[in-house]
Design an enzyme around this catalytic site. Structure first.
Site, short mmCIF file in Angstrom:
data_model
loop_
_atom_site.label_atom_id
_atom_site.label_comp_id
_atom_site.label_asym_id
_atom_site.label_seq_id
_atom_site.Cartn_x
_atom_site.Cartn_y
_atom_site.Cartn_z
N ASP A 20 -2.25 -10.41 -1.13
CA ASP A 20 -0.95 -10.23 -0.47
C ASP A 20 -0.86 -10.97 0.87
OD1 ASP A 20 -0.50 -8.33 -2.55
OD2 ASP A 20 -1.45 -6.78 -1.33
N GLU A 190 8.71 -6.54 -6.57
CA GLU A 190 8.17 -6.20 -5.25
C GLU A 190 7.88 -7.51 -4.51
OE1 GLU A 190 4.64 -3.95 -6.09
OE2 GLU A 190 3.52 -5.70 -6.82
#
Length: 421
Positions: A20, A190
């Site tokens: 991420d 997301e």
């Protein structure tokens, strides 16, 4: 920096598992990655913890700036800890703001909040400031903060097929407007990321392709939309999730993302970087995923001078071989892999570099410093150096200990680089 890499390689960060990546360029001219940390050995994303920051000035050689936050630091957080998922960072009025999702209760997916920590430095001394009232709730994770040319700041969160955005107050930790759904996104899952180029706002995100998320994007004339969907720009990587950030550095645009090429496990991921290009009309070209030689250096590689490194008794001498059965071979008469009397200077951050050889796809050693469990360090056969930044005591009473965790590996030497904090 000890690696002195002259050819790019993906993944770019191999010593610990990271995912991420949120990349930013700050006023010091370096580019920084704020990444989540897949804890090893893996059990699942519930164990994610211990945010690290990495920086570079040439895009090839990355410094582990050290850990800046973990769940133990979050006073309002989930009692069991873990669940420190995809973060972001912003800078305004001399302060760095670090944003992260974390549950406040045992029933984690219903109790998400967006925490904030602040510092005067981009990679140290962050202090937890609580959470942002009005954000969070079921599946609302992955904060992204975008500061527009006029100084207005916007925060976005998203998960469970819903993406929201709103404006922040000047304090950067309270809401000026109420969260609103971002309209016009196709198959949103997301991993929201917002940036601006040539007056166009871009919102990138991961989709819901089963088991192999892709990255899509939409554009708008306004930071809060409505958005016009434009397509897929990153096809599936080697793992089931996809999450990234888009940044311009020294005139070139890059995509930061993750895969699981090192581990082969979707919950042990590693950060990657590749070029990102635009068409003449502003649409994004499909990113070409590379393994080696994909990007060029933006500067001269750092020079490794052993004379400036500190405190390792027998460096370049005490070569240790770990065997799969846990046995240790020492070609010289010495104790086991225990390095006492390591010089910590005035105390504080120090990067430990471990030069090694292995014929394993992925060997590992367990690092402890002054009896503190630091990490399992990866030693893939595509590298010859593992590194991590830890805290040392002032003076020469520090002890570094390495123990076998997986596979055959020979430790040639270790070196310690003290930060000038």
């Amino acid at each position: 920096m000890i690696l002195m890499r002259t050819v790019s390689q993906n993944p770019v960060i191999t010593s610990i598992f990271t995912a991420d990546p949120s990349a930013h360029v700050w006023d010091d001219g370096r580019i920084y990655i704020y990444a989540s940390h897949d804890m090893d050995p893996a059990r699942g994303c519930d164990l994610m913890d211990r945010y690290h920051v990495f920086s570079s000035e040439d895009m090839l050689n990355w410094t582990d700036e050290g850990e800046i936050l973990r769940s133990d630091d979050v006073s309002w957080g989930r009692p069991e800890g873990g669940f420190m998922w995809a973060p972001d960072c912003a800078y305004k009025n001399g302060v760095y703001y670090f944003y992260y999702p974390h549950p406040s209760g045992t029933n984690w997916n219903d109790t998400w909040k967006i925490g904030a920590a602040t510092s005067k430095s981009p990679a140290k001394d962050f202090v937890e400031q609580g959470y942002i009232d009005g954000l969070g709730g079921f599946a609302m994770i992955d904060p992204c903060v975008f500061i527009d040319d006029d100084g207005k700041a916007y925060i976005y969160t998203g998960g469970g097929n819903r993406c929201q955005g709103c404006e922040l107050n000047d304090d950067m930790i309270s809401l000026k407007t109420q969260p609103a759904d971002m309209e016009g996104l196709a198959d949103f899952h997301e991993a929201t990321w917002v940036f601006k180029r040539n007056g166009i706002y871009y919102l990138t995100y991961s989709d819901n392709l089963p088991g192999r998320n892709r990255m899509r994007y939409a554009i708008s004339e306004n930071p809060l939309g409505p958005w016009t969907y434009k397509g897929i720009f990153l096809e599936p990587t080697s793992c089931d999730t996809s999450h990234g950030s888009v940044v311009e550095y020294k005139g070139q645009w890059y995509l930061f993302y993750h895969n699981c090429d090192i581990s082969g496990a979707g919950n042990l991921r590693s950060v990657c970087i590749d070029y990102l290009y635009f068409n003449g009309d502003g649409t994004i070209k499909t990113v070409v995923q590379t393994k080696k030689g994909g990007i060029k250096s933006t500067g001269n590689p750092p020079v490794f001078d052993m004379r400036k490194y500190h405190g390792i008794t027998g460096a370049y001498g005490n070569k240790i071989t770990f065997h799969k059965d846990g046995a240790i071979s020492l070609p010289l008469e010495d104790s086991v892999c225990n390095y006492p009397n390591v010089d910590g200077g005035n105390g504080g951050r120090a990067t430990i570099y471990i030069n090694y050889e292995t014929d394993e796809k992925l060997a590992k050693v367990h690092l402890t410093v002054n009896d503190t469990d630091c990490s399992l360090l990866n030693m893939p056969d595509t590298e010859n150096c593992a590194y991590i930044t830890v805290n040392l005591h002032k003076g020469t009473d520090n002890i570094i200990n390495l123990t076998n965790a997986k596979g055959n590996v020979k430790i040639n030497y270790i070196a310690v680089d003290l930060f000038n904090d």
